[in-house]
Design a protein around this motif. Sequence first.
Motif, PDB file in Angstrom:
ATOM      1  N   ASN A  14       0.811  -1.217   0.000  1.00  6.55           N
ATOM      2  CA  ASN A  14       0.000   0.000   0.000  1.00  6.55           C
ATOM      3  C   ASN A  14       0.845   1.267   0.000  1.00  6.55           C
ATOM      4  O   ASN A  14       0.440   2.282  -0.559  1.00  6.55           O
ATOM      5  CB  ASN A  14      -0.954   0.006   1.200  1.00  6.55           C
ATOM      6  CG  ASN A  14      -2.164  -0.881   0.964  1.00  6.55           C
ATOM      7  OD1 ASN A  14      -2.378  -1.392  -0.135  1.00  6.55           O
ATOM      8  ND2 ASN A  14      -2.956  -1.069   2.004  1.00  6.55           N
TER       9      ASN A  14
ATOM     10  N   LYS B 291       1.436   2.072  -3.516  1.00  5.28           N
ATOM     11  CA  LYS B 291       0.198   2.574  -4.121  1.00  5.28           C
ATOM     12  C   LYS B 291       0.008   4.053  -3.761  1.00  5.28           C
ATOM     13  O   LYS B 291      -0.346   4.873  -4.610  1.00  5.28           O
ATOM     14  CB  LYS B 291      -1.006   1.759  -3.656  1.00  5.28           C
ATOM     15  CG  LYS B 291      -1.036   0.331  -4.188  1.00  5.28           C
ATOM     16  CD  LYS B 291      -2.202  -0.452  -3.572  1.00  5.28           C
ATOM     17  CE  LYS B 291      -2.259  -1.884  -4.027  1.00  5.28           C
ATOM     18  NZ  LYS B 291      -1.254  -2.763  -3.412  1.00  5.28           N
ATOM     19  N   ALA B 292       0.260   4.397  -2.502  1.00  8.25           N
ATOM     20  CA  ALA B 292       0.068   5.774  -2.046  1.00  8.25           C
ATOM     21  C   ALA B 292       1.189   6.699  -2.528  1.00  8.25           C
ATOM     22  O   ALA B 292       0.923   7.770  -3.081  1.00  8.25           O
ATOM     23  CB  ALA B 292      -0.025   5.808  -0.519  1.00  8.25           C
TER      24      ALA B 292
ATOM     25  N   VAL C 152      -2.457   6.979  -4.851  1.00 10.02           N
ATOM     26  CA  VAL C 152      -3.745   6.489  -4.356  1.00 10.02           C
ATOM     27  C   VAL C 152      -3.923   7.074  -2.962  1.00 10.02           C
ATOM     28  O   VAL C 152      -2.995   7.048  -2.150  1.00 10.02           O
ATOM     29  CB  VAL C 152      -3.786   4.952  -4.319  1.00 10.02           C
ATOM     30  CG1 VAL C 152      -5.098   4.449  -3.731  1.00 10.02           C
ATOM     31  CG2 VAL C 152      -3.572   4.376  -5.723  1.00 10.02           C
TER      32      VAL C 152
ATOM     33  N   LEU D  47      -8.329   6.351   1.372  1.00  7.22           N
ATOM     34  CA  LEU D  47      -9.062   5.313   0.643  1.00  7.22           C
ATOM     35  C   LEU D  47      -8.485   3.942   0.970  1.00  7.22           C
ATOM     36  O   LEU D  47      -9.230   3.000   1.249  1.00  7.22           O
ATOM     37  CB  LEU D  47      -8.987   5.577  -0.868  1.00  7.22           C
ATOM     38  CG  LEU D  47      -9.566   4.485  -1.774  1.00  7.22           C
ATOM     39  CD1 LEU D  47     -11.055   4.288  -1.512  1.00  7.22           C
ATOM     40  CD2 LEU D  47      -9.312   4.834  -3.238  1.00  7.22           C
ATOM     41  N   LEU D  48      -7.167   3.822   0.944  1.00  7.44           N
ATOM     42  CA  LEU D  48      -6.532   2.541   1.256  1.00  7.44           C
ATOM     43  C   LEU D  48      -6.851   2.099   2.684  1.00  7.44           C
ATOM     44  O   LEU D  48      -7.110   0.916   2.926  1.00  7.44           O
ATOM     45  CB  LEU D  48      -5.021   2.628   1.044  1.00  7.44           C
ATOM     46  CG  LEU D  48      -4.574   2.700  -0.419  1.00  7.44           C
ATOM     47  CD1 LEU D  48      -3.131   3.176  -0.512  1.00  7.44           C
ATOM     48  CD2 LEU D  48      -4.758   1.357  -1.096  1.00  7.44           C
TER      49      LEU D  48
ATOM     50  N   SER E 231      -6.786  -2.622   0.061  1.00  9.74           N
ATOM     51  CA  SER E 231      -6.136  -2.561  -1.250  1.00  9.74           C
ATOM     52  C   SER E 231      -6.930  -3.249  -2.352  1.00  9.74           C
ATOM     53  O   SER E 231      -6.718  -2.972  -3.532  1.00  9.74           O
ATOM     54  CB  SER E 231      -4.739  -3.187  -1.161  1.00  9.74           C
ATOM     55  OG  SER E 231      -4.842  -4.539  -0.749  1.00  9.74           O
TER      56      SER E 231
ATOM     57  N   ASP F  76     -10.094  -3.219  -3.996  1.00  9.53           N
ATOM     58  CA  ASP F  76     -11.270  -2.358  -4.040  1.00  9.53           C
ATOM     59  C   ASP F  76     -11.413  -1.735  -5.432  1.00  9.53           C
ATOM     60  O   ASP F  76     -10.416  -1.438  -6.096  1.00  9.53           O
ATOM     61  CB  ASP F  76     -11.112  -1.253  -2.983  1.00  9.53           C
ATOM     62  CG  ASP F  76     -12.246  -0.271  -2.979  1.00  9.53           C
ATOM     63  OD1 ASP F  76     -13.321  -0.610  -2.444  1.00  9.53           O
ATOM     64  OD2 ASP F  76     -12.066   0.840  -3.519  1.00  9.53           O
TER      65      ASP F  76
ATOM     66  N   MET G 290      -5.297   3.479  -9.061  1.00 11.55           N
ATOM     67  CA  MET G 290      -4.020   2.920  -9.500  1.00 11.55           C
ATOM     68  C   MET G 290      -3.819   3.125 -11.003  1.00 11.55           C
ATOM     69  O   MET G 290      -2.732   3.491 -11.462  1.00 11.55           O
ATOM     70  CB  MET G 290      -3.937   1.425  -9.166  1.00 11.55           C
ATOM     71  CG  MET G 290      -3.755   1.115  -7.694  1.00 11.55           C
ATOM     72  SD  MET G 290      -3.858  -0.677  -7.363  1.00 11.55           S
ATOM     73  CE  MET G 290      -2.435  -1.297  -8.292  1.00 11.55           C
TER      74      MET G 290
ATOM     75  N   THR H 297      -5.561  -5.367  -9.033  1.00  8.38           N
ATOM     76  CA  THR H 297      -5.459  -5.603  -7.593  1.00  8.38           C
ATOM     77  C   THR H 297      -6.462  -6.704  -7.254  1.00  8.38           C
ATOM     78  O   THR H 297      -7.509  -6.806  -7.880  1.00  8.38           O
ATOM     79  CB  THR H 297      -5.705  -4.320  -6.766  1.00  8.38           C
ATOM     80  OG1 THR H 297      -5.438  -4.594  -5.381  1.00  8.38           O
ATOM     81  CG2 THR H 297      -7.098  -3.757  -6.936  1.00  8.38           C
TER      82      THR H 297
ATOM     83  N   ASP I 135     -12.463   1.352  -6.248  1.00  6.44           N
ATOM     84  CA  ASP I 135     -11.913   2.706  -6.329  1.00  6.44           C
ATOM     85  C   ASP I 135     -10.384   2.711  -6.278  1.00  6.44           C
ATOM     86  O   ASP I 135      -9.745   3.563  -6.895  1.00  6.44           O
ATOM     87  CB  ASP I 135     -12.478   3.588  -5.214  1.00  6.44           C
ATOM     88  CG  ASP I 135     -13.971   3.831  -5.379  1.00  6.44           C
ATOM     89  OD1 ASP I 135     -14.476   3.790  -6.533  1.00  6.44           O
ATOM     90  OD2 ASP I 135     -14.653   4.043  -4.361  1.00  6.44           O
ATOM     91  N   VAL I 136      -9.799   1.758  -5.562  1.00  2.00           N
ATOM     92  CA  VAL I 136      -8.333   1.643  -5.519  1.00  2.00           C
ATOM     93  C   VAL I 136      -7.818   1.252  -6.903  1.00  2.00           C
ATOM     94  O   VAL I 136      -6.835   1.830  -7.391  1.00  2.00           O
ATOM     95  CB  VAL I 136      -7.880   0.636  -4.441  1.00  2.00           C
ATOM     96  CG1 VAL I 136      -6.399   0.329  -4.557  1.00  2.00           C
ATOM     97  CG2 VAL I 136      -8.207   1.179  -3.047  1.00  2.00           C
TER      98      VAL I 136
END
Length: 164
Positions: free
Chosen positions: A61, A64-65, A70, A74-75, A80, A82, A89, A106, A84-85
């Motif tokens: 994560n 990702k951030a 991301v 949200l995470l 992870s 999801d 991404m 993901t 929206d994730v």
Amino acid sequence: MTNQQHLSLHHLAEQAVRQAMELKLTVATAESLTAGMVSAVLADTPGASGMLQGGVVAYQNSVKADVLKVSAELLANAGSVDHDVAAAMAEGARSALGADIGVSTTGVAGPEAHDGKPVGTVYIGVATAAGTNAFEYVFSGSRAEIRGQACGAALELLIQALAS
């Protein structure tokens, strides 16, 4: 991954590379579940250097951030795995790597559930200039089979994005 699945992935990659080259569009990937498989299959295809910008393997994560931008909130809230994730991404890959299209993966390959999601749950994101979307899939099989199916679905979505 079965030999048949491997051949199918290469066929899809060839189609995606050909379409991207004809349209002069570039592609970037952001992969968690598939850990670089989508970009590797594309790169195995002659001509890929004309369309593949690059890829980010964002297994953690923090990547990702920090790299894909991301939202940490949200995470934290969604986990992870999801919809929206996946969308974020894909947009992050498109933006960070300067591509026309971003594709992300993901999900949960197993053997254990993750973030409250059962094994086989996969989200694939696609980001283009027209917008960003994500798609949910439920695959079954071994860890390798689920990852292969996710790669195939990502390539199919890339082909659809190139066709629109």
